[in-house]
Scaffold this active site. Structure first.
Site, PDB file in Angstrom:
ATOM      1  N   VAL A 540      -1.054  -2.933   9.206  1.00  0.00           N
ATOM      2  CA  VAL A 540      -1.488  -1.554   9.043  1.00  0.00           C
ATOM      3  C   VAL A 540      -0.629  -0.936   7.962  1.00  0.00           C
ATOM      4  O   VAL A 540       0.596  -1.055   7.993  1.00  0.00           O
ATOM      5  CB  VAL A 540      -1.303  -0.768  10.360  1.00  0.00           C
ATOM      6  CG1 VAL A 540      -1.852   0.647  10.215  1.00  0.00           C
ATOM      7  CG2 VAL A 540      -1.977  -1.486  11.507  1.00  0.00           C
ATOM      8  N   GLY A 541      -1.271  -0.337   6.965  1.00  0.00           N
ATOM      9  CA  GLY A 541      -0.510   0.285   5.880  1.00  0.00           C
ATOM     10  C   GLY A 541      -0.921   1.721   5.710  1.00  0.00           C
ATOM     11  O   GLY A 541      -1.728   2.253   6.483  1.00  0.00           O
ATOM     12  N   GLY A 542      -0.375   2.361   4.699  1.00  0.00           N
ATOM     13  CA  GLY A 542      -0.696   3.750   4.434  1.00  0.00           C
ATOM     14  C   GLY A 542      -2.181   3.940   4.206  1.00  0.00           C
ATOM     15  O   GLY A 542      -2.763   4.975   4.535  1.00  0.00           O
ATOM     16  N   PHE A 543      -2.804   2.968   3.654  1.00  0.00           N
ATOM     17  CA  PHE A 543      -4.203   3.037   3.276  1.00  0.00           C
ATOM     18  C   PHE A 543      -5.124   2.847   4.483  1.00  0.00           C
ATOM     19  O   PHE A 543      -6.215   3.406   4.545  1.00  0.00           O
ATOM     20  CB  PHE A 543      -4.433   1.953   2.231  1.00  0.00           C
ATOM     21  CG  PHE A 543      -5.840   1.826   1.730  1.00  0.00           C
ATOM     22  CD1 PHE A 543      -6.708   0.906   2.289  1.00  0.00           C
ATOM     23  CD2 PHE A 543      -6.299   2.607   0.678  1.00  0.00           C
ATOM     24  CE1 PHE A 543      -8.002   0.757   1.806  1.00  0.00           C
ATOM     25  CE2 PHE A 543      -7.598   2.466   0.197  1.00  0.00           C
ATOM     26  CZ  PHE A 543      -8.445   1.541   0.763  1.00  0.00           C
ATOM     27  N   GLY A 544      -4.688   2.064   5.434  1.00  0.00           N
ATOM     28  CA  GLY A 544      -5.532   1.782   6.586  1.00  0.00           C
ATOM     29  C   GLY A 544      -5.181   0.425   7.161  1.00  0.00           C
ATOM     30  O   GLY A 544      -4.077  -0.067   6.954  1.00  0.00           O
ATOM     31  N   LYS A 545      -6.131  -0.164   7.877  1.00  0.00           N
ATOM     32  CA  LYS A 545      -5.854  -1.444   8.522  1.00  0.00           C
ATOM     33  C   LYS A 545      -6.353  -2.608   7.675  1.00  0.00           C
ATOM     34  O   LYS A 545      -7.356  -2.508   6.988  1.00  0.00           O
ATOM     35  CB  LYS A 545      -6.562  -1.502   9.869  1.00  0.00           C
ATOM     36  CG  LYS A 545      -5.830  -0.738  10.944  1.00  0.00           C
ATOM     37  CD  LYS A 545      -6.480  -0.933  12.288  1.00  0.00           C
ATOM     38  CE  LYS A 545      -5.732  -0.094  13.331  1.00  0.00           C
ATOM     39  NZ  LYS A 545      -6.478   0.049  14.566  1.00  0.00           N
ATOM     40  N   VAL A 546      -5.648  -3.712   7.768  1.00  0.00           N
ATOM     41  CA  VAL A 546      -6.067  -4.927   7.088  1.00  0.00           C
ATOM     42  C   VAL A 546      -6.430  -5.976   8.135  1.00  0.00           C
ATOM     43  O   VAL A 546      -5.640  -6.256   9.040  1.00  0.00           O
ATOM     44  CB  VAL A 546      -4.964  -5.472   6.163  1.00  0.00           C
ATOM     45  CG1 VAL A 546      -5.454  -6.710   5.429  1.00  0.00           C
ATOM     46  CG2 VAL A 546      -4.518  -4.411   5.172  1.00  0.00           C
ATOM     47  N   LYS A 561      -9.560  -4.892   3.861  1.00  0.00           N
ATOM     48  CA  LYS A 561      -8.753  -3.691   4.015  1.00  0.00           C
ATOM     49  C   LYS A 561      -9.704  -2.522   4.216  1.00  0.00           C
ATOM     50  O   LYS A 561     -10.538  -2.244   3.364  1.00  0.00           O
ATOM     51  CB  LYS A 561      -7.930  -3.527   2.734  1.00  0.00           C
ATOM     52  CG  LYS A 561      -6.880  -2.479   2.770  1.00  0.00           C
ATOM     53  CD  LYS A 561      -5.757  -2.836   1.801  1.00  0.00           C
ATOM     54  CE  LYS A 561      -5.689  -1.899   0.625  1.00  0.00           C
ATOM     55  NZ  LYS A 561      -4.586  -2.186  -0.290  1.00  0.00           N
ATOM     56  N   ASP A 657       5.050   0.156  -6.607  1.00  0.00           N
ATOM     57  CA  ASP A 657       5.421  -0.090  -5.217  1.00  0.00           C
ATOM     58  C   ASP A 657       5.769  -1.562  -5.007  1.00  0.00           C
ATOM     59  O   ASP A 657       5.210  -2.237  -4.138  1.00  0.00           O
ATOM     60  CB  ASP A 657       4.292   0.362  -4.290  1.00  0.00           C
ATOM     61  CG  ASP A 657       4.778   0.597  -2.854  1.00  0.00           C
ATOM     62  OD1 ASP A 657       6.007   0.623  -2.639  1.00  0.00           O
ATOM     63  OD2 ASP A 657       3.930   0.741  -1.955  1.00  0.00           O
TER      64      ASP A 657
END
Ligand SMILES: *[C@@H]1O[C@H](CO)[C@@H](O)[C@H](O)[C@H]1NC(C)=O
Ligand SMILES: *[C@@H]1O[C@H](CO)[C@@H](O)[C@H](O)[C@H]1NC(C)=O
Ligand SMILES: *[C@@H]1O[C@H](CO)[C@@H](O)[C@H](O)[C@H]1NC(C)=O
Length: 870
Positions: A540-546, A561, A657
């Site tokens: 899970v990242g800032g963008f959403g789930k993978v 993603k 990043d």
């Protein structure tokens, strides 16, 4: 220090090269004349394909010239495939003629140009013509403009001419219309060729029964593609020294069919008309066809398009070989060139009379007022074949000289490929590079600094994927090495909606990016992730789930993603990532397969990286520790990916990043830089930084960037320095649970280095396993990356070079051959590499074996998560 570096790089090249050159080819053609002239150089040198070039300095070269001078390039672009013949050139300020002794008959002439700055001459000032016999090969040619338009660092022009006497003149003339114009050339090849182009009269498409006789003509090779297959280097083409590129950059539209390869059992049987000289086995044993669904196939044309020069006639040579069917009327199709029917009811078995027998067909087509040449295939529905499908194995396009003997077209009009560049683009000619200080990097052999859409001279990694027998003994052509072009990695027999993207007019994604990668329906994504099953979440990242998922009926593992749909932030990053990734491709960048934006979803589909993130192999997991050499190789790979971002494209791309969770590892532990959501195109020539809102991850943030909100490529270098220490020390960049002075890895590592106690904080798993010289080099490199001021940090290319040097130090100590008493390190390495081909080859083989053993140790794991493995 600069000079030894250059030599070292040369030696590394020739070692790598000898290895490739060893591959013996049976039935190889042996040309009567084979002249490879390395202009501006003396002595013999070998290029990265193992071909030997002769210098034109001091030898018995017949050159008639008023004013010419041998020169060396001041800047080595990392995308050059080899230093030979590109790093030296001969410059002509007045008309000059090389005369070669040849045996009469047809010959290839190949001219190599690397537009760099040579002895203070700007690349952009060079305009010239090249003539031979009565033919004009180039007129008012600017290698700099051409290279810029194609986003390539170098240009190869290939011609075929019939020599009628024992000598061949090639004349270079600076253009009269440009006052300070000069001519130059880096390499000239003159090679006898078998009579493979001149034999037949060719039918002119669009005219009833009009044949054209091409025997007295000269040709320029415009395109030579291994359709549905991979890059074939000059050394791999049965002694004929042709280069074959892959066809994906030329495919038009979303319906790009599927690739297939002959099964191992099927061997290609050449006929008398189509011999191994016509095209090598690799061309005929791979193909692109329309796909398994007759309904879809009826509704689209499998189409390629090619930029050509107007007002010329072109010969289009199509290569076919039926790999799948045995009978006539099983697969029958029509061939269109420039929207005209070139061939009705093509039936390969009808032509070749049997499976696996190659045939080729030539068609002439006039490009009078269009500068695009279209090639399209469509099933011949009226013939009622058993399968509604079409297939192609290879394509070559040649320009024929006009009535005046001219083959030259105008210089291309440069067009920026990347959208909304931040900087102005008025003056970023490729010679901009040459103003920089000398940068020599060792990794040039691998990097391909070419942008996607026009990628034309890409060093595609020659990696055969022969796996998973499909129906009818076919193997799938899962071309994981080219995933940016998306839909090409399908498998025979799967339920593929290859053209699902056609109907989609996308709101977020530019049409160019949409054409370059595949569009998925939400249904496909839901199926592939078992309705976003939580058990498939990779992270899970800032963008959403993978999620880990499957596409094409379970035949391909992918990472999916899914953005949190309510995040405004997301829309922009979604777009950025598609735009960036669809145009950039590199072995060390993660590949985007496609996207889905149905129902306001924002979903990206990537190649699945079987070994996950670099971080999980360093700490806080139960994975077996990576060896030091593996870690070095991973760092080198990541550095190469970042170097490509910084310098490979027209505009500097800053990752913003860089961290160990954004460096992913594939099943062979090859590092791929991922997560371009934050990327920005960087400064142009007149800007030194891009102001922007501070983003990125704490622990990795460039202090200068943080203080002044100024972003440069050196911000990535800083973050990468943190990555290097993380790899060495196997601890997080920030660990708040530690005593205050140790919380930040960057600060703590620098502190320990100053005190000379770095050894105390390195990963205990590595204790005693790192060669001291290697450690020193590695730590110094990381330290320089962490310099407070961007100016003091090395460029990514320098970091790459230093890491490669560190790897060499480690390897030579592991081989036990290096003189460990030699404090400088370099000379020991030097001698060893210099100590000749056999050693070099052994070294390479040893490395490959080691790769193989790495594989076995992780085999169980990768098979578990990637059943299609190998
Ligand atoms: C090359 O030119 C010679 C002399 O004009 C001619 O006899 C020969 O057929 C030509 N060869 C080809 C392949 O066109
Ligand atoms: C092509 O030929 C036409 C007619 O002969 C001429 O008007 C036009 O300028 C030519 N175009 C180029 C690009 O040479
Ligand atoms: C395929 O191309 C031909 C020639 O341009 C055209 O006439 C035909 O309409 C095309 N078919 C489809 C389905 O696009």
């Amino acid at each position: 220090m600069a000079m030894p570096r250059i030599f070292l790089v040369l030696i590394l090249y020739s070692v790598a090269l000898r290895f490739k050159g060893l591959v013996a080819q049976k039935d190889a053609y042996v040309p009567v004349d084979s002249i490879l002239l390395n202009c501006g150089s003396s002595g013999d040198e070998t290029d990265s394909d193992g071909r030997k070039w002769k210098g034109d300095v001091g030898g018995k070269i017949d050159l008639t010239s008023q004013s010419d001078v041998p020169v060396k390039a001041q800047y080595q672009d990392p995308s050059l495939p080899s230093t030979v013949p590109y790093m030296s050139a001969r410059i002509f300020s007045s008309e000059s003629t090389y005369t070669f002794q040849v045996t009469p008959g047809p010959h290839w002439i190949r001219l190599h140009f690397y537009p760099a700055s040579y002895s203070s001459l700007a690349a952009s000032d060079s305009f010239f013509s090249v003539t031979t016999g009565g033919f004009t090969l180039l007129h008012n040619f600017s290698a700099a403009i051409t290279a810029q338009a194609l986003t390539q660092s170098y240009i190869i022009k290939e011609y075929s001419v019939n020599c009628t006497t024992n000598s061949l003149n090639i004349t270079f003339s600076p253009s009269a219309d440009h006052p300070s114009a000069y001519a130059f050339v880096n390499g000239i090849e003159i090679i006898s060729m078998p009579d493979i182009y001149y034999s037949d009269d060719v039918r002119l498409v669009g005219f009833e029964d009009q044949l054209i006789d091409i025997s007295g003509n000269s040709f320029q090779m415009m395109y030579r593609l291994n359709v549905g297959g991979q890059f074939i280097s000059a050394a791999e083409d049965s002694g004929l020294s042709r280069t074959w590129y892959d066809d994906t950059p030329y495919l038009y539209g979303a319906g790009i069919g599927i690739t297939t390869a002959a099964s191992k059992k099927l061997s290609i049987q050449y006929s008398t008309d189509t011999t191994i000289y016509t095209a090598p086995v690799d061309v005929y044993s791979t193909a692109r066809s329309m796909g398994p669904d007759p309904k879809i196939n009826q509704n689209y044309n499998l189409t390629w398009n090619f930029q050509v020069d107007k007002n010329f006639t072109y010969i289009v040579r199509l290569h076919f070989c039926e790999l799948q069917y045995n009978e006539v009327n099983q697969r029958v199709f029509d061939i269109y060139l420039n929207n005209q029917t070139a061939q009705e009811s093509a039936d390969i078995i009808g032509w070749a009379s049997s499976k696996a027998v190659p045939v080729h067909k030539d068609y002439a087509v006039m490009a009078s007022d269009a500068d695009t040449l279209w090639v399209a295939l469509h099933p011949s529905v009226g013939m009622k074949p058993e399968y509604l499908d079409a297939v192609l194995n290879g394509i070559e396009i040649f320009k024929i000289n006009d009535a005046t003997g001219n083959l030259a077209g105008p210089n291309p009009i440069p067009s920026p490929l990347l959208p909304d560049p931040v900087a102005d683009d008025s003056d970023s000619s490729p010679s901009g590079n040459s103003g920089k200080k000398l940068h020599v990097i060792g990794g040039a052999a691998g990097s391909a600094a070419v942008l996607g859409a026009l990628a034309f001279c890409v060093a595609v990694y020659y990696r055969k994927k022969r796996e998973g027998l499909g129906p009818d003994g076919m193997t799938s052509g899962a071309s994981a090495w080219l995933p940016l072009y998306g839909g090409n990695s399908h498998t025979m027999g799967s339920k593929v909606s290859t053209i699902s993207g056609r109907s989609c007019t996308s709101s977020h994604v530019s049409s160019m990016a949409a054409n370059l990668c595949r569009h998925f329906t939400f249904q496909e994504i839901k199926q592939g992730t078992k309705n976003f099953n939580e058990s498939l979440v990779l992270g899970v990242g800032g963008f959403g789930k993978v999620y880990v998922g499957e596409i094409d009926g379970g035949t391909q593992k992918v990472a999916i993603k899914r953005a949190n749909p309510s995040s405004e932030q997301g829309v922009h990053e979604f777009q950025t990532e598609i735009e960036m990734l669809s145009k950039l491709r590199h072995r060390h960048l993660v590949s985007l397969i496609g996207y889905c934006e149905d129902d306001n979803e924002m979903i990206l589909v990537y190649d699945y990286m079987a070994q996950g993130t670099l971080r999980e192999h360093l700490y806080k997991s139960n994975k077996p520790p990576l060896s030091w050499k593996q870690r070095l190789e991973i760092c080198i790979g990541a550095a190469r990916g970042l170097h490509y971002l910084h310098t490979g494209a027209k505009y500097t791309i800053i990752h913003r990043d860089v961290k160990t969770t954004n460096i992913l590892l594939d099943d062979k532990f090859v590092a791929k830089v991922s997560d371009f959501g934050l990327s920005k195109t960087g400064p142009g020539l007149d800007h030194t930084h891009v102001s922007t809102v501070v983003k990125g991850s704490f622990g990795y943030l460039d202090p200068e960037y943080f203080r002044r909100q100024q972003l440069t490529d050196k911000s990535d270098v800083y973050s990468f320095g943190v990555v290097l220490f993380e790899v060495l020390c196997a601890r997080p960049a920030l660990n708040p649970s530690l005593p205050k002075e140790q919380v930040s890895l960057a600060d703590w590592a620098l502190h320990c280095m100053k005190k000379g106690v770095l050894e105390d904080i390195i990963d205990p798993q590595l204790k005693g396993k790192i060669n001291p010289e290697c450690l020193k080099k590695f730590a110094e490199t990381a330290q320089k990356c962490l310099s407070d001021h961007g100016m003091d940090r090395p460029a990514m290319g320098d970091v790459l070079w230093n890491l490669e040097f560190a790897l060499q130090l480690q390897e030579s100590s592991e081989d036990g051959k290096a003189s460990t008493t030699d404090k400088s390190g370099a000379p020991g390495l030097f001698n060893e590499l210099n100590n000749h081909s056999s050693d070099g080859v052994v070294g390479v083989e040893a490395m490959m074996n080691e790769d193989a053993s790495t594989l076995t140790s992780t085999e169980v794991f990768s098979q578990l998560i990637s059943p299609k493995g190998r």
